[in-house]
Design an enzyme around this catalytic site. Structure first.
Site, PDB file in Angstrom:
ATOM      1  N   GLU A 263       0.823  -1.219  -0.118  1.00 55.06           N
ATOM      2  CA  GLU A 263       0.024  -0.133   0.164  1.00 55.06           C
ATOM      3  C   GLU A 263       0.913   1.287   0.072  1.00 55.06           C
ATOM      4  O   GLU A 263       1.797   1.160   0.732  1.00 55.06           O
ATOM      5  CB  GLU A 263      -0.774   0.022   1.118  1.00 55.06           C
ATOM      6  CG  GLU A 263      -1.838  -1.221   1.274  1.00 55.06           C
ATOM      7  CD  GLU A 263      -2.749  -1.304   2.553  1.00 55.06           C
ATOM      8  OE1 GLU A 263      -2.766  -0.423   3.394  1.00 55.06           O
ATOM      9  OE2 GLU A 263      -3.635  -2.269   2.647  1.00 55.06           O
ATOM     10  N   HIS A 281      -7.902   1.289   1.772  1.00 54.30           N
ATOM     11  CA  HIS A 281      -7.578   0.847   2.999  1.00 54.30           C
ATOM     12  C   HIS A 281      -8.423   2.066   4.075  1.00 54.30           C
ATOM     13  O   HIS A 281      -7.624   2.897   4.865  1.00 54.30           O
ATOM     14  CB  HIS A 281      -6.263   0.990   3.723  1.00 54.30           C
ATOM     15  CG  HIS A 281      -5.827   0.208   5.110  1.00 54.30           C
ATOM     16  ND1 HIS A 281      -5.092  -0.638   5.238  1.00 54.30           N
ATOM     17  CD2 HIS A 281      -6.766   0.083   6.107  1.00 54.30           C
ATOM     18  CE1 HIS A 281      -4.582  -1.215   6.467  1.00 54.30           C
ATOM     19  NE2 HIS A 281      -6.055  -0.756   6.997  1.00 54.30           N
TER      20      HIS A 281
HETATM   21  P1  NAD Z   1     -10.356  -9.545  16.701  1.00 51.59           P
HETATM   22  O1  NAD Z   1      -8.949  -9.743  17.266  1.00 51.59           O
HETATM   23  O2  NAD Z   1     -11.498  -8.855  17.405  1.00 51.59           O
HETATM   24  O3  NAD Z   1     -10.849 -10.765  15.918  1.00 51.59           O
HETATM   25  C1  NAD Z   1     -10.267 -11.529  15.111  1.00 51.59           C
HETATM   26  C2  NAD Z   1     -10.855 -12.705  15.044  1.00 51.59           C
HETATM   27  O4  NAD Z   1     -10.129 -13.770  14.338  1.00 51.59           O
HETATM   28  C3  NAD Z   1     -10.671 -13.502  16.599  1.00 51.59           C
HETATM   29  O5  NAD Z   1     -12.031 -13.862  17.002  1.00 51.59           O
HETATM   30  C4  NAD Z   1      -9.852 -14.750  16.363  1.00 51.59           C
HETATM   31  O6  NAD Z   1     -10.242 -15.659  17.159  1.00 51.59           O
HETATM   32  C5  NAD Z   1      -9.989 -14.994  14.711  1.00 51.59           C
HETATM   33  N1  NAD Z   1      -8.763 -15.923  14.474  1.00 51.59           N
HETATM   34  C6  NAD Z   1      -7.680 -15.902  14.890  1.00 51.59           C
HETATM   35  N2  NAD Z   1      -6.709 -16.617  14.021  1.00 51.59           N
HETATM   36  C7  NAD Z   1      -7.670 -17.426  13.170  1.00 51.59           C
HETATM   37  C8  NAD Z   1      -7.565 -18.318  12.123  1.00 51.59           C
HETATM   38  N3  NAD Z   1      -6.533 -18.841  11.933  1.00 51.59           N
HETATM   39  N4  NAD Z   1      -8.886 -18.787  11.520  1.00 51.59           N
HETATM   40  C9  NAD Z   1      -9.940 -17.976  11.827  1.00 51.59           C
HETATM   41  N5  NAD Z   1     -10.127 -17.226  12.825  1.00 51.59           N
HETATM   42  C10 NAD Z   1      -9.022 -16.637  13.396  1.00 51.59           C
HETATM   43  O7  NAD Z   1     -10.227  -8.209  15.561  1.00 51.59           O
HETATM   44  P2  NAD Z   1     -11.065  -7.493  14.761  1.00 51.59           P
HETATM   45  O8  NAD Z   1     -11.179  -5.926  15.451  1.00 51.59           O
HETATM   46  O9  NAD Z   1     -12.291  -8.003  14.374  1.00 51.59           O
HETATM   47  O10 NAD Z   1     -10.109  -7.116  13.451  1.00 51.59           O
HETATM   48  C11 NAD Z   1     -10.002  -7.870  12.495  1.00 51.59           C
HETATM   49  C12 NAD Z   1      -8.609  -7.523  11.522  1.00 51.59           C
HETATM   50  O11 NAD Z   1      -9.412  -6.467  10.738  1.00 51.59           O
HETATM   51  C13 NAD Z   1      -7.458  -6.961  12.121  1.00 51.59           C
HETATM   52  O12 NAD Z   1      -6.548  -7.925  12.637  1.00 51.59           O
HETATM   53  C14 NAD Z   1      -6.997  -6.095  11.017  1.00 51.59           C
HETATM   54  O13 NAD Z   1      -6.206  -6.738  10.490  1.00 51.59           O
HETATM   55  C15 NAD Z   1      -8.263  -5.883  10.323  1.00 51.59           C
HETATM   56  N6  NAD Z   1      -8.646  -4.480  10.248  1.00 51.59           N
HETATM   57  C16 NAD Z   1      -8.719  -3.644   8.989  1.00 51.59           C
HETATM   58  C17 NAD Z   1      -9.112  -2.446   9.139  1.00 51.59           C
HETATM   59  C18 NAD Z   1      -9.194  -1.631   7.663  1.00 51.59           C
HETATM   60  O14 NAD Z   1      -8.983  -0.374   7.683  1.00 51.59           O
HETATM   61  N7  NAD Z   1      -9.565  -2.235   6.767  1.00 51.59           N
HETATM   62  C19 NAD Z   1      -9.679  -1.834  10.120  1.00 51.59           C
HETATM   63  C20 NAD Z   1      -9.341  -2.413  11.426  1.00 51.59           C
HETATM   64  C21 NAD Z   1      -8.865  -3.680  11.308  1.00 51.59           C
END
Ligand code: NAD
Length: 306
Positions: A263, A281
């Site tokens: 990015e 993003h």
């Molecule tokens: P979170 O930690 O609340 O949830 C992540 C979930 O993924 C958890 O329930 C965990 O158990 C699960 N997990 C872990 N390993 C796994 C696997 N191998 N297979 C399946 N599930 C698995 O996080 P969140 O707040 O829901 O955010 C998720 C992701 O979104 C973040 O890690 C970040 O990378 C991304 N994000 C992107 C933006 C954006 O602007 N596009 C913004 C915020 C977050």
């Protein structure tokens, strides 16, 4: 007072609202309008006590250059840009702001799903080029959404998808069901079942050494050829060449991403495909989420420094 480096670009837009919280601190902002490189981070940190960081790299080398660094406050949820092991070795505290952007990212995810099903962005672009051609879409109602990862964001997506009359499958090895799944009638299942049954597969899990490339050739091949992939988490969860192959050869019908392997994306073969859409993003970039996240990250940082 302590010296603080604040890197997220969106923080600048609401810095007036954070002024009171930061009173008495010496604050340096990233004014470059883009995330900093590792080199730029190294140059900015020599006398800082705390960093409030977006997606800029906080590597071992950055910590090495910052002998006074006591705390790293992540603006957002994903901590894959921070070397957590190096921080632990140096006794540097680290904290993120889980959940503050969940509604924002969930709403963008639903928006991308509508764009895939009704080709909204393509139709708008065509109309603006003077063409008036209706595009045949499909309805989301009655379709199956498969969520890989069901934490803060995944749950918000699930609730909204249920409101759209979709069936929702969940694969999350650490999913602890506190009644959420039965309340919203989600089917908790394994990855293979999810991939083979879903009409939309959406990724909501963190990027780590074990999740990098979790979607590759085999996984894409298991999906229906009418199914679409949505990725608002991190580019590297998907194998770049494999997605290009799957979209080119019709192994899957389409993909929408808010994140990319590099990015900004610049020019890329994927961007030439009609069945691929990309947003820059911006999942967490709503006024509401920016204020919530900035406040939480600032409070976390000051608490860690105190
Ligand atoms: P979170 O930690 O609340 O949830 C992540 C979930 O993924 C958890 O329930 C965990 O158990 C699960 N997990 C872990 N390993 C796994 C696997 N191998 N297979 C399946 N599930 C698995 O996080 P969140 O707040 O829901 O955010 C998720 C992701 O979104 C973040 O890690 C970040 O990378 C991304 N994000 C992107 C933006 C954006 O602007 N596009 C913004 C915020 C977050």
């Amino acid at each position: 007072g302590s010296k603080i480096l604040i890197t997220p670009r969106s923080y600048l837009e609401i810095r007036a609202e954070m002024k009171e919280l930061l009173e008495g601190y010496q604050v340096v902002f990233n004014e470059r309008g883009r995330p900093l490189s590792e080199r730029e981070m190294v140059e900015l940190v020599p006398d800082v006590n705390g960093i409030l960081v977006g997606v800029d790299p906080v590597t071992a080398a950055v910590m090495e250059a910052a002998p006074k660094l006591k705390a790293i406050s992540k603006y957002g949820a994903g901590m894959d840009n921070i070397d957590l092991a190096a921080a632990a070795r140096r006794g540097i505290k680290v904290q993120n702001t889980p959940g503050t952007n969940r509604v924002a990212v969930a709403e963008l995810t639903i928006g991308l799903m509508f764009d895939l099903s009704r080709h909204i962005s393509h139709a708008v672009a065509a109309v603006k080029r003077g063409r008036w051609e209706r595009v045949m879409g499909v309805e989301l109602a009655g379709k199956t959404l498969g969520l890989i990862g069901c934490g803060n964001i995944g749950r918000e997506v699930a609730r909204r998808a249920r409101g759209l009359e979709m069936n929702v499958l969940v694969y999350d090895p650490y999913f602890s069901d506190d009644g959420f799944a039965s309340r919203y009638q989600l089917q908790v299942t394994d990855l293979v079942t999810l991939l083979s049954q879903a009409d939309y597969v959406s990724l909501h899990l963190p990027l780590s050494a074990t999740t990098a490339g979790i979607i590759g050739r085999n996984e894409l091949a298991m999906m229906k050829n009418t199914a679409c992939l949505i990725n608002t988490s991190r580019g590297a969860l998907v194998k770049e060449d494999d997605l290009l192959w799957a979209l080119r050869t019709g192994v899957i019908a389409g993909a929408a991403m808010d994140v990319f392997w590099r990015e900004p994306a610049g020019e890329h073969e994927l961007l030439q495909l009609d069945n691929f859409i990309l947003t820059p993003h911006m999942g967490a970039h709503t006024r509401e989420a920016v204020i919530k996240t900035a406040r939480a990250a600032t409070e976390n940082l000051l608490a860690m420094l105190a």
